[in-house]
Design a protein around this motif. Structure first.
Motif, PDB file in Angstrom:
ATOM      1  N   UNK A  94       9.306 -14.274   3.871  1.00  0.00           N
ATOM      2  CA  UNK A  94       7.967 -13.805   4.271  1.00  0.00           C
ATOM      3  C   UNK A  94       7.823 -12.327   3.918  1.00  0.00           C
ATOM      4  N   UNK A  95       6.637 -11.966   3.592  1.00  0.00           N
ATOM      5  CA  UNK A  95       6.360 -10.585   3.153  1.00  0.00           C
ATOM      6  C   UNK A  95       6.721  -9.576   4.235  1.00  0.00           C
ATOM      7  N   UNK A  96       6.352  -9.853   5.467  1.00  0.00           N
ATOM      8  CA  UNK A  96       6.646  -8.924   6.558  1.00  0.00           C
ATOM      9  C   UNK A  96       8.148  -8.783   6.766  1.00  0.00           C
ATOM     10  N   UNK A  97       8.887  -9.878   6.612  1.00  0.00           N
ATOM     11  CA  UNK A  97      10.340  -9.838   6.792  1.00  0.00           C
ATOM     12  C   UNK A  97      11.000  -9.049   5.667  1.00  0.00           C
ATOM     13  N   UNK A  98      10.484  -9.207   4.440  1.00  0.00           N
ATOM     14  CA  UNK A  98      11.037  -8.456   3.308  1.00  0.00           C
ATOM     15  C   UNK A  98      10.799  -6.960   3.535  1.00  0.00           C
ATOM     16  N   UNK A  99       9.595  -6.572   3.965  1.00  0.00           N
ATOM     17  CA  UNK A  99       9.304  -5.146   4.247  1.00  0.00           C
ATOM     18  C   UNK A  99      10.200  -4.610   5.364  1.00  0.00           C
ATOM     19  N   UNK A 100      10.431  -5.403   6.379  1.00  0.00           N
ATOM     20  CA  UNK A 100      11.286  -4.949   7.482  1.00  0.00           C
ATOM     21  C   UNK A 100      12.716  -4.733   6.996  1.00  0.00           C
ATOM     22  N   UNK A 101      13.223  -5.636   6.149  1.00  0.00           N
ATOM     23  CA  UNK A 101      14.579  -5.498   5.606  1.00  0.00           C
ATOM     24  C   UNK A 101      14.686  -4.256   4.708  1.00  0.00           C
ATOM     25  N   UNK A 102      13.662  -3.994   3.942  1.00  0.00           N
ATOM     26  CA  UNK A 102      13.678  -2.805   3.062  1.00  0.00           C
ATOM     27  C   UNK A 102      13.728  -1.532   3.898  1.00  0.00           C
ATOM     28  N   UNK A 103      12.902  -1.448   4.933  1.00  0.00           N
ATOM     29  CA  UNK A 103      12.900  -0.261   5.798  1.00  0.00           C
ATOM     30  C   UNK A 103      14.206  -0.130   6.566  1.00  0.00           C
ATOM     31  N   UNK A 104      14.751  -1.255   6.995  1.00  0.00           N
ATOM     32  CA  UNK A 104      15.998  -1.229   7.770  1.00  0.00           C
ATOM     33  C   UNK A 104      17.157  -0.729   6.916  1.00  0.00           C
ATOM     34  N   UNK A 105      17.166  -1.031   5.648  1.00  0.00           N
ATOM     35  CA  UNK A 105      18.258  -0.615   4.763  1.00  0.00           C
ATOM     36  C   UNK A 105      18.024   0.771   4.171  1.00  0.00           C
ATOM     37  N   UNK A 106      16.871   1.348   4.435  1.00  0.00           N
ATOM     38  CA  UNK A 106      16.594   2.700   3.977  1.00  0.00           C
ATOM     39  C   UNK A 106      16.278   2.792   2.498  1.00  0.00           C
ATOM     40  N   UNK A 107      15.733   1.768   1.911  1.00  0.00           N
ATOM     41  CA  UNK A 107      15.376   1.801   0.497  1.00  0.00           C
ATOM     42  C   UNK A 107      14.041   2.506   0.322  1.00  0.00           C
ATOM     43  N   UNK A 108      13.856   3.056  -0.843  1.00  0.00           N
ATOM     44  CA  UNK A 108      12.615   3.807  -1.107  1.00  0.00           C
ATOM     45  C   UNK A 108      11.577   2.957  -1.838  1.00  0.00           C
ATOM     46  N   UNK A 109      11.772   1.690  -1.822  1.00  0.00           N
ATOM     47  CA  UNK A 109      10.817   0.795  -2.478  1.00  0.00           C
ATOM     48  C   UNK A 109       9.617   0.630  -1.542  1.00  0.00           C
ATOM     49  N   UNK A 110       8.427   0.644  -2.138  1.00  0.00           N
ATOM     50  CA  UNK A 110       7.236   0.431  -1.323  1.00  0.00           C
ATOM     51  C   UNK A 110       6.348  -0.621  -1.984  1.00  0.00           C
ATOM     52  N   UNK A 111       5.418  -1.126  -1.215  1.00  0.00           N
ATOM     53  CA  UNK A 111       4.521  -2.139  -1.748  1.00  0.00           C
ATOM     54  C   UNK A 111       3.593  -1.503  -2.771  1.00  0.00           C
ATOM     55  N   UNK A 112       3.219  -2.233  -3.813  1.00  0.00           N
ATOM     56  CA  UNK A 112       2.264  -1.691  -4.778  1.00  0.00           C
ATOM     57  C   UNK A 112       0.882  -1.555  -4.126  1.00  0.00           C
ATOM     58  N   UNK A 113       0.208  -0.480  -4.451  1.00  0.00           N
ATOM     59  CA  UNK A 113      -1.095  -0.252  -3.840  1.00  0.00           C
ATOM     60  C   UNK A 113      -2.214  -0.830  -4.684  1.00  0.00           C
ATOM     61  N   UNK A 114      -1.920  -1.106  -5.933  1.00  0.00           N
ATOM     62  CA  UNK A 114      -2.919  -1.695  -6.821  1.00  0.00           C
ATOM     63  C   UNK A 114      -2.394  -3.042  -7.313  1.00  0.00           C
ATOM     64  N   UNK A 115      -3.299  -3.930  -7.544  1.00  0.00           N
ATOM     65  CA  UNK A 115      -2.846  -5.223  -8.040  1.00  0.00           C
ATOM     66  C   UNK A 115      -2.298  -5.099  -9.463  1.00  0.00           C
ATOM     67  N   UNK A 116      -1.454  -5.976  -9.894  1.00  0.00           N
ATOM     68  CA  UNK A 116      -0.894  -5.880 -11.241  1.00  0.00           C
ATOM     69  C   UNK A 116      -1.978  -6.092 -12.306  1.00  0.00           C
ATOM     70  N   UNK A 117      -1.790  -5.417 -13.447  1.00  0.00           N
ATOM     71  CA  UNK A 117      -2.760  -5.539 -14.530  1.00  0.00           C
ATOM     72  C   UNK A 117      -2.140  -6.366 -15.650  1.00  0.00           C
ATOM     73  N   UNK A 118      -2.993  -7.098 -16.328  1.00  0.00           N
ATOM     74  CA  UNK A 118      -2.534  -7.872 -17.473  1.00  0.00           C
ATOM     75  C   UNK A 118      -2.529  -7.006 -18.704  1.00  0.00           C
ATOM     76  N   UNK A 119      -1.495  -7.168 -19.470  1.00  0.00           N
ATOM     77  CA  UNK A 119      -1.394  -6.445 -20.736  1.00  0.00           C
ATOM     78  C   UNK A 119      -1.676  -7.436 -21.840  1.00  0.00           C
ATOM     79  N   UNK A 120      -2.664  -7.153 -22.639  1.00  0.00           N
ATOM     80  CA  UNK A 120      -3.031  -8.031 -23.747  1.00  0.00           C
ATOM     81  C   UNK A 120      -2.486  -7.447 -25.031  1.00  0.00           C
ATOM     82  N   UNK A 121      -1.837  -8.277 -25.776  1.00  0.00           N
ATOM     83  CA  UNK A 121      -1.313  -7.877 -27.079  1.00  0.00           C
ATOM     84  C   UNK A 121      -2.079  -8.620 -28.128  1.00  0.00           C
ATOM     85  N   UNK A 122      -2.654  -7.853 -29.080  1.00  0.00           N
ATOM     86  CA  UNK A 122      -3.432  -8.486 -30.168  1.00  0.00           C
ATOM     87  C   UNK A 122      -2.616  -8.638 -31.394  1.00  0.00           C
TER      88      UNK A 122
END
Length: 122
Positions: A94-122
């Protein structure tokens, strides 16, 4: 009742064997030389083999039933373990459990604030 029998064809009297002589014949083995038993030896051997087969199949069936019960018990335990592990995995993913584990382990990873963008290759 008399133990003597009269044979009409031969004209002689035969005495029926007494119980002590029958027991003596069985112990000494003379009963195996009896004409009736000698004539029926293949039938007696067949019955003996049939009895041995029956006993062997009975033991085999008991062993199979025991093995089946053991495997059913093991299968029940494995199903219980699977359900437990599956629910634990669902909880951990679950998303909330993953965030809790990240904070508990002291990692500096955070949730993305913007949705992912598609990269188009022509």
């Amino acid at each position: 009742m008399s133990r003597r029998k009269y044979n009409m064809q031969e004209g002689t009297q035969h005495t029926a064997p007494r119980k002590s002589s029958i027991l003596k014949d069985v112990i000494s083995g003379k009963v195996l030389l009896n004409v009736v038993l000698v004539r029926q030896r293949w039938y007696i051997l067949f019955l003996f083999m049939l009895a041995l087969t029956y006993i062997g199949l009975h033991y085999y069936m008991e062993k199979t039933v025991r093995e089946t019960r053991r495997l059913e018990h093991e299968l029940t335990n494995l199903r219980i373990e699977y359900t437990t592990r599956s629910s634990e995995l669902m909880l951990m993913s679950r998303r909330s459990e993953v965030n809790r584990q990240i904070k508990q382990r002291g990692m500096t990873i955070c949730e993305p604030q913007y949705p992912p963008k598609r990269i188009k290759i022509d």
